[in-house]
Write a protein that holds these residues in place. Sequence first.
Motif, PDB file in Angstrom:
ATOM      1  N   GLU A  13       0.799  -1.218   0.000  1.00 53.46           N
ATOM      2  CA  GLU A  13       0.000   0.000   0.000  1.00 53.46           C
ATOM      3  C   GLU A  13       0.832   1.269   0.000  1.00 53.46           C
ATOM      4  O   GLU A  13       0.342   2.319  -0.412  1.00 53.46           O
ATOM      5  CB  GLU A  13      -0.976  -0.027   1.163  1.00 53.46           C
ATOM      6  CG  GLU A  13      -2.011  -1.120   0.959  1.00 53.46           C
ATOM      7  CD  GLU A  13      -3.051  -1.157   2.053  1.00 53.46           C
ATOM      8  OE1 GLU A  13      -3.262  -0.128   2.716  1.00 53.46           O
ATOM      9  OE2 GLU A  13      -3.649  -2.228   2.231  1.00 53.46           O
ATOM     10  N   ASP A  14       2.052   1.204   0.439  1.00 48.57           N
ATOM     11  CA  ASP A  14       2.980   2.334   0.346  1.00 48.57           C
ATOM     12  C   ASP A  14       4.351   1.751   0.037  1.00 48.57           C
ATOM     13  O   ASP A  14       5.157   1.528   0.947  1.00 48.57           O
ATOM     14  CB  ASP A  14       3.001   3.126   1.647  1.00 48.57           C
ATOM     15  CG  ASP A  14       3.882   4.359   1.575  1.00 48.57           C
ATOM     16  OD1 ASP A  14       4.461   4.625   0.497  1.00 48.57           O
ATOM     17  OD2 ASP A  14       4.001   5.062   2.588  1.00 48.57           O
ATOM     18  N   PRO A  15       4.614   1.479  -1.243  1.00 51.13           N
ATOM     19  CA  PRO A  15       5.836   0.770  -1.618  1.00 51.13           C
ATOM     20  C   PRO A  15       7.127   1.425  -1.116  1.00 51.13           C
ATOM     21  O   PRO A  15       8.073   0.717  -0.786  1.00 51.13           O
ATOM     22  CB  PRO A  15       5.803   0.769  -3.142  1.00 51.13           C
ATOM     23  CG  PRO A  15       4.391   1.005  -3.509  1.00 51.13           C
ATOM     24  CD  PRO A  15       3.793   1.802  -2.393  1.00 51.13           C
ATOM     25  N   THR A  16       7.155   2.728  -1.024  1.00 45.74           N
ATOM     26  CA  THR A  16       8.384   3.380  -0.554  1.00 45.74           C
ATOM     27  C   THR A  16       8.706   2.996   0.880  1.00 45.74           C
ATOM     28  O   THR A  16       9.862   2.998   1.274  1.00 45.74           O
ATOM     29  CB  THR A  16       8.275   4.915  -0.657  1.00 45.74           C
ATOM     30  OG1 THR A  16       7.147   5.359   0.121  1.00 45.74           O
ATOM     31  CG2 THR A  16       8.107   5.357  -2.098  1.00 45.74           C
ATOM     32  N   LEU A  39       3.847  -4.928 -10.573  1.00 45.29           N
ATOM     33  CA  LEU A  39       3.136  -3.901 -11.309  1.00 45.29           C
ATOM     34  C   LEU A  39       2.993  -2.672 -10.424  1.00 45.29           C
ATOM     35  O   LEU A  39       2.221  -2.690  -9.458  1.00 45.29           O
ATOM     36  CB  LEU A  39       1.757  -4.417 -11.731  1.00 45.29           C
ATOM     37  CG  LEU A  39       0.863  -3.465 -12.492  1.00 45.29           C
ATOM     38  CD1 LEU A  39       1.487  -3.122 -13.832  1.00 45.29           C
ATOM     39  CD2 LEU A  39      -0.496  -4.088 -12.684  1.00 45.29           C
ATOM     40  N   PRO A  40       3.732  -1.610 -10.715  1.00 47.21           N
ATOM     41  CA  PRO A  40       3.571  -0.388  -9.922  1.00 47.21           C
ATOM     42  C   PRO A  40       2.285   0.334 -10.329  1.00 47.21           C
ATOM     43  O   PRO A  40       1.996   0.469 -11.520  1.00 47.21           O
ATOM     44  CB  PRO A  40       4.808   0.437 -10.288  1.00 47.21           C
ATOM     45  CG  PRO A  40       5.224  -0.055 -11.628  1.00 47.21           C
ATOM     46  CD  PRO A  40       4.781  -1.484 -11.717  1.00 47.21           C
ATOM     47  N   LEU A  41       1.521   0.738  -9.355  1.00 42.24           N
ATOM     48  CA  LEU A  41       0.313   1.536  -9.589  1.00 42.24           C
ATOM     49  C   LEU A  41       0.557   2.907  -8.968  1.00 42.24           C
ATOM     50  O   LEU A  41       0.025   3.234  -7.901  1.00 42.24           O
ATOM     51  CB  LEU A  41      -0.915   0.854  -8.978  1.00 42.24           C
ATOM     52  CG  LEU A  41      -1.235  -0.540  -9.507  1.00 42.24           C
ATOM     53  CD1 LEU A  41      -2.370  -1.170  -8.718  1.00 42.24           C
ATOM     54  CD2 LEU A  41      -1.561  -0.494 -10.981  1.00 42.24           C
ATOM     55  N   ASN A  42       1.390   3.683  -9.642  1.00 44.83           N
ATOM     56  CA  ASN A  42       1.832   4.968  -9.093  1.00 44.83           C
ATOM     57  C   ASN A  42       0.678   5.916  -8.801  1.00 44.83           C
ATOM     58  O   ASN A  42       0.725   6.652  -7.814  1.00 44.83           O
ATOM     59  CB  ASN A  42       2.828   5.619 -10.045  1.00 44.83           C
ATOM     60  CG  ASN A  42       4.097   4.807 -10.177  1.00 44.83           C
ATOM     61  OD1 ASN A  42       4.514   4.152  -9.230  1.00 44.83           O
ATOM     62  ND2 ASN A  42       4.693   4.836 -11.353  1.00 44.83           N
ATOM     63  N   ASP A  43      -0.369   5.898  -9.627  1.00 46.41           N
ATOM     64  CA  ASP A  43      -1.506   6.790  -9.406  1.00 46.41           C
ATOM     65  C   ASP A  43      -2.275   6.444  -8.136  1.00 46.41           C
ATOM     66  O   ASP A  43      -2.992   7.265  -7.592  1.00 46.41           O
ATOM     67  CB  ASP A  43      -2.444   6.789 -10.613  1.00 46.41           C
ATOM     68  CG  ASP A  43      -2.993   5.412 -10.932  1.00 46.41           C
ATOM     69  OD1 ASP A  43      -2.247   4.416 -10.773  1.00 46.41           O
ATOM     70  OD2 ASP A  43      -4.170   5.329 -11.343  1.00 46.41           O
ATOM     71  N   LYS A  44      -2.103   5.217  -7.642  1.00 42.43           N
ATOM     72  CA  LYS A  44      -2.762   4.777  -6.404  1.00 42.43           C
ATOM     73  C   LYS A  44      -1.779   4.637  -5.242  1.00 42.43           C
ATOM     74  O   LYS A  44      -2.160   4.215  -4.155  1.00 42.43           O
ATOM     75  CB  LYS A  44      -3.485   3.457  -6.639  1.00 42.43           C
ATOM     76  CG  LYS A  44      -4.498   3.531  -7.771  1.00 42.43           C
ATOM     77  CD  LYS A  44      -5.587   2.552  -7.566  1.00 42.43           C
ATOM     78  CE  LYS A  44      -6.606   2.591  -8.665  1.00 42.43           C
ATOM     79  NZ  LYS A  44      -7.383   3.816  -8.733  1.00 42.43           N
ATOM     80  N   SER A  47       1.760  -1.017  -5.138  1.00 40.55           N
ATOM     81  CA  SER A  47       2.371  -1.987  -6.044  1.00 40.55           C
ATOM     82  C   SER A  47       1.684  -3.323  -5.847  1.00 40.55           C
ATOM     83  O   SER A  47       1.320  -3.680  -4.729  1.00 40.55           O
ATOM     84  CB  SER A  47       3.865  -2.152  -5.751  1.00 40.55           C
ATOM     85  OG  SER A  47       4.587  -1.026  -6.154  1.00 40.55           O
ATOM     86  N   VAL A  48       1.514  -4.054  -6.949  1.00 43.11           N
ATOM     87  CA  VAL A  48       0.947  -5.395  -6.900  1.00 43.11           C
ATOM     88  C   VAL A  48       2.031  -6.349  -7.370  1.00 43.11           C
ATOM     89  O   VAL A  48       2.635  -6.146  -8.422  1.00 43.11           O
ATOM     90  CB  VAL A  48      -0.296  -5.510  -7.802  1.00 43.11           C
ATOM     91  CG1 VAL A  48      -0.845  -6.918  -7.774  1.00 43.11           C
ATOM     92  CG2 VAL A  48      -1.354  -4.504  -7.383  1.00 43.11           C
ATOM     93  N   ILE A  49       2.293  -7.381  -6.574  1.00 45.88           N
ATOM     94  CA  ILE A  49       3.366  -8.321  -6.879  1.00 45.88           C
ATOM     95  C   ILE A  49       2.817  -9.742  -6.840  1.00 45.88           C
ATOM     96  O   ILE A  49       2.074 -10.106  -5.926  1.00 45.88           O
ATOM     97  CB  ILE A  49       4.528  -8.173  -5.877  1.00 45.88           C
ATOM     98  CG1 ILE A  49       5.103  -6.760  -5.949  1.00 45.88           C
ATOM     99  CG2 ILE A  49       5.611  -9.221  -6.145  1.00 45.88           C
ATOM    100  CD1 ILE A  49       6.100  -6.434  -4.868  1.00 45.88           C
ATOM    101  N   SER A  50       3.200 -10.533  -7.841  1.00 50.68           N
ATOM    102  CA  SER A  50       2.838 -11.952  -7.918  1.00 50.68           C
ATOM    103  C   SER A  50       4.129 -12.759  -7.956  1.00 50.68           C
ATOM    104  O   SER A  50       5.011 -12.482  -8.773  1.00 50.68           O
ATOM    105  CB  SER A  50       2.020 -12.196  -9.180  1.00 50.68           C
ATOM    106  OG  SER A  50       1.813 -13.568  -9.372  1.00 50.68           O
ATOM    107  N   ILE A  51       4.235 -13.747  -7.062  1.00 52.37           N
ATOM    108  CA  ILE A  51       5.438 -14.573  -6.979  1.00 52.37           C
ATOM    109  C   ILE A  51       5.018 -16.044  -7.055  1.00 52.37           C
ATOM    110  O   ILE A  51       4.186 -16.493  -6.276  1.00 52.37           O
ATOM    111  CB  ILE A  51       6.200 -14.330  -5.661  1.00 52.37           C
ATOM    112  CG1 ILE A  51       6.525 -12.855  -5.492  1.00 52.37           C
ATOM    113  CG2 ILE A  51       7.470 -15.175  -5.608  1.00 52.37           C
ATOM    114  CD1 ILE A  51       7.008 -12.494  -4.095  1.00 52.37           C
ATOM    115  N   THR A  52       5.609 -16.779  -8.009  1.00 52.85           N
ATOM    116  CA  THR A  52       5.374 -18.216  -8.114  1.00 52.85           C
ATOM    117  C   THR A  52       6.511 -18.934  -7.404  1.00 52.85           C
ATOM    118  O   THR A  52       7.684 -18.647  -7.662  1.00 52.85           O
ATOM    119  CB  THR A  52       5.307 -18.662  -9.582  1.00 52.85           C
ATOM    120  OG1 THR A  52       4.269 -17.924 -10.231  1.00 52.85           O
ATOM    121  CG2 THR A  52       5.028 -20.156  -9.692  1.00 52.85           C
ATOM    122  N   VAL A  53       6.157 -19.841  -6.480  1.00 51.11           N
ATOM    123  CA  VAL A  53       7.166 -20.559  -5.700  1.00 51.11           C
ATOM    124  C   VAL A  53       6.890 -22.059  -5.732  1.00 51.11           C
ATOM    125  O   VAL A  53       5.765 -22.495  -5.958  1.00 51.11           O
ATOM    126  CB  VAL A  53       7.211 -20.074  -4.229  1.00 51.11           C
ATOM    127  CG1 VAL A  53       7.618 -18.618  -4.141  1.00 51.11           C
ATOM    128  CG2 VAL A  53       5.891 -20.295  -3.528  1.00 51.11           C
TER     129      VAL A  53
END
Length: 81
Positions: A13-16, A39-44, A47-53
């Motif tokens: 919710e706050d990538p920084t 996927l950065p959503l700078n306007d919001k 960031s949305v991250i998907s990791i396959t493990v």
Amino acid sequence: MDERVAVIGAILEDPTRSQSQFNRIVAEYHDLVRGRMGLPLNDKCMSVISITVVGTMDQINTMTGRLGNLEGVTVKTAISR
């Protein structure tokens, strides 16, 4: 031990504020990670991250738990049978 395939979905919710810690944890589990997409959503300001493990239930649950304990990070996981 039985290995499973999982997809970990995370919203920062706050990538920084949380991205550095998030990346450090993922790097610790590099042997499990098969793929990662961010996927950065700078306007919001998200960031949305998907990791396959691929790993044991213990490994997947530990990694997911550590990521989900970060402030401002929401994590959901889909795991194969």
